[in-house]
Design an enzyme around this catalytic site. Structure first.
Site, mmCIF file in Angstrom:
data_model
loop_
_atom_site.group_PDB
_atom_site.id
_atom_site.type_symbol
_atom_site.label_atom_id
_atom_site.label_comp_id
_atom_site.label_asym_id
_atom_site.label_seq_id
_atom_site.Cartn_x
_atom_site.Cartn_y
_atom_site.Cartn_z
ATOM 1 N N GLY A 31 0.705 -1.212 0.126
ATOM 2 C CA GLY A 31 0.000 -0.079 -0.044
ATOM 3 C C GLY A 31 0.829 1.153 -0.048
ATOM 4 C CG LEU A 33 -1.105 1.721 -3.625
ATOM 5 C CD1 LEU A 33 -2.321 1.014 -4.300
ATOM 6 C CD2 LEU A 33 -0.124 0.659 -3.802
ATOM 7 C CG HIS A 37 2.991 0.732 -5.431
ATOM 8 N ND1 HIS A 37 3.254 1.940 -4.492
ATOM 9 C CD2 HIS A 37 3.838 -0.399 -4.722
ATOM 10 C CE1 HIS A 37 4.005 1.558 -3.318
ATOM 11 N NE2 HIS A 37 4.114 0.177 -3.729
ATOM 12 C CE LYS A 152 13.204 1.523 -4.138
ATOM 13 N NZ LYS A 152 12.396 0.958 -3.023
ATOM 14 C CG ASP A 153 11.404 -4.111 -3.540
ATOM 15 O OD1 ASP A 153 12.010 -3.874 -2.473
ATOM 16 O OD2 ASP A 153 10.677 -3.579 -4.177
ATOM 17 C CD GLN A 156 9.551 -8.422 -2.890
ATOM 18 O OE1 GLN A 156 9.504 -8.141 -1.694
ATOM 19 N NE2 GLN A 156 9.079 -7.519 -3.718
ATOM 20 C CB SER A 189 6.091 3.631 0.863
ATOM 21 O OG SER A 189 5.593 3.059 -0.241
ATOM 22 N NE ARG A 190 10.992 0.911 4.691
ATOM 23 C CZ ARG A 190 10.813 -0.272 4.499
ATOM 24 N NH1 ARG A 190 11.020 -0.711 3.091
ATOM 25 N NH2 ARG A 190 10.122 -1.288 5.138
HETATM 26 P P1 AMP Z 1 5.887 -2.635 -1.531
HETATM 27 O O1 AMP Z 1 4.536 -2.026 -1.526
HETATM 28 O O2 AMP Z 1 7.080 -1.635 -1.415
HETATM 29 O O3 AMP Z 1 5.963 -3.829 -1.141
HETATM 30 O O4 AMP Z 1 6.031 -2.746 -3.409
HETATM 31 C C1 AMP Z 1 5.068 -3.477 -4.206
HETATM 32 C C2 AMP Z 1 5.618 -3.729 -5.327
HETATM 33 O O5 AMP Z 1 5.942 -2.619 -6.189
HETATM 34 C C3 AMP Z 1 6.977 -4.321 -5.474
HETATM 35 O O6 AMP Z 1 7.168 -5.478 -6.307
HETATM 36 C C4 AMP Z 1 7.966 -3.621 -5.632
HETATM 37 O O7 AMP Z 1 9.226 -3.691 -6.243
HETATM 38 C C5 AMP Z 1 7.385 -2.451 -6.613
HETATM 39 N N1 AMP Z 1 7.862 -1.197 -6.607
HETATM 40 C C6 AMP Z 1 8.111 -0.324 -5.367
HETATM 41 N N2 AMP Z 1 8.798 0.810 -5.850
HETATM 42 C C7 AMP Z 1 8.898 0.777 -7.031
HETATM 43 C C8 AMP Z 1 9.310 2.018 -8.065
HETATM 44 N N3 AMP Z 1 9.805 2.896 -7.711
HETATM 45 N N4 AMP Z 1 9.123 1.393 -9.539
HETATM 46 C C9 AMP Z 1 8.713 0.250 -9.674
HETATM 47 N N5 AMP Z 1 8.024 -0.807 -8.948
HETATM 48 C C10 AMP Z 1 8.076 -0.451 -7.653
#
Ligand code: AMP
Length: 284
Positions: A31, A33, A37, A152-153, A156, A189-190
């Site tokens: 979330g 977002l 996302h 980005k991750d 993971q 988000s951070r």
């Molecule tokens: P999170 O909510 O942080 O767990 O992220 C959910 C998904 O969004 C994960 O697959 C992340 O790698 C992706 N995500 C997070 N930040 C970005 C970004 N800046 N660009 C593209 N995808 C992202």
């Protein structure tokens, strides 16, 4: 958009879509977002999904004891609005009790020592087992044809890709590029934890990766490139967790004597003040 935290309701919708030949695409998130996302929605459609399912769940088991689980931003109302505006078909936003009904928790550990204990796993030893645990639960509920994760991750993404392969799960795992601010900082988000001053220096993380890419093109020695990246970041007051050049298919290190192949990823994790940031560049 259908919104539910009821597993049976979710399953019934997805079952009926599947009987009508729809291809279920899934985006798991925590979330709060942002455009990163949201970019996953179009990537998922390009990958062939005809129904878009998302989940919002701040997963406690992937946070370490002294990490930011309690203060992680929770903005469900505005998230729902954004997803609905982007024509998402279904949102699963369960409570912690639904995802983890047993108290005390019986921990399911999926071990991948060669992938989970390196890079981010060195400083966050329980993180990836928590991620794989919740992604398993989500996959069993949603039963997607394709699931997409952000570059980005990247660690993971590699872990999930391997888990799906090893467990013979019939799910295609796709990866979507990093979305950045105009000054290069990867959306996260951070980022909102950063002070004004910290926000000004944060784009230097991406700068350090771009510099390393130029050095790779110039065929400098890997260890020298990594040390230059670390020094640059330290000079800019970052606490460096790692700055590493790896093979992008399996995150293994290159042998210094081996010539470079082209499947390279440059990854870094740093702390600015109390905020942890990660970023990477892929060279394909
Ligand atoms: P999170 O909510 O942080 O767990 O992220 C959910 C998904 O969004 C994960 O697959 C992340 O790698 C992706 N995500 C997070 N930040 C970005 C970004 N800046 N660009 C593209 N995808 C992202």
């Amino acid at each position: 958009m259908i919104i539910s935290e009821d597993i049976d309701i979710i399953r019934n919708h997805i079952k009926s879509w599947k009987t009508h030949g729809e291809k279920i695409g899934f985006i798991p998130t925590m979330g709060n977002l942002h455009k990163g996302h949201i970019s996953l929605i179009s990537s998922l459609k390009q990958a062939g999904a005809t129904k878009i399912v998302t989940s919002i769940f701040v997963n406690p088991t992937q946070f370490g004891i002294n990490e930011d689980y309690a203060k992680y931003p929770r903005t469900l109302d505005s998230d729902e609005k954004k997803l609905s505006e982007h024509n998402v078909d279904l949102l699963f936003s369960p409570s912690t009790d639904i995802m983890y009904p047993k108290n005390p928790l019986s921990r399911l550990i999926i071990e991948y020592p060669e992938y989970s204990n390196i890079l981010c796993g060195e400083n966050r030893p329980t993180h990836f087992s928590g991620v794989l645990w919740v992604v398993n639960k989500l996959f069993n509920i949603i039963n997607p044809d394709i699931a997409i994760f952000g570059q980005k991750d990247y660690q993971q993404y590699i872990l999930i890709k391997n888990m799906v392969k090893d467990l013979f799960m019939p799910i295609t795992i796709a990866c979507s590029p990093i979305i950045r601010e105009s000054d290069g900082l990867a959306l996260s988000s951070r980022n909102q934890y950063l002070s004004k001053q910290e926000r000004l220096i944060a784009p230097k993380l991406y700068e350090s990766l771009k510099e390393a890419k130029i050095s790779i093109d110039r065929k400098l020695k890997i260890s020298d490139i990594e040390n230059n990246g670390i020094s640059f970041l330290r000079r800019n007051n970052f606490l460096v967790e790692y700055f590493s050049i790896r093979r992008s298919n399996d995150l293994k290190k290159f042998d210094n004597n081996q010539p470079f192949s082209r499947s390279i990823i440059i990854l870094a994790a740093v702390k600015i003040g109390r905020t942890r940031l990660i970023d990477n560049i892929l060279l394909t």
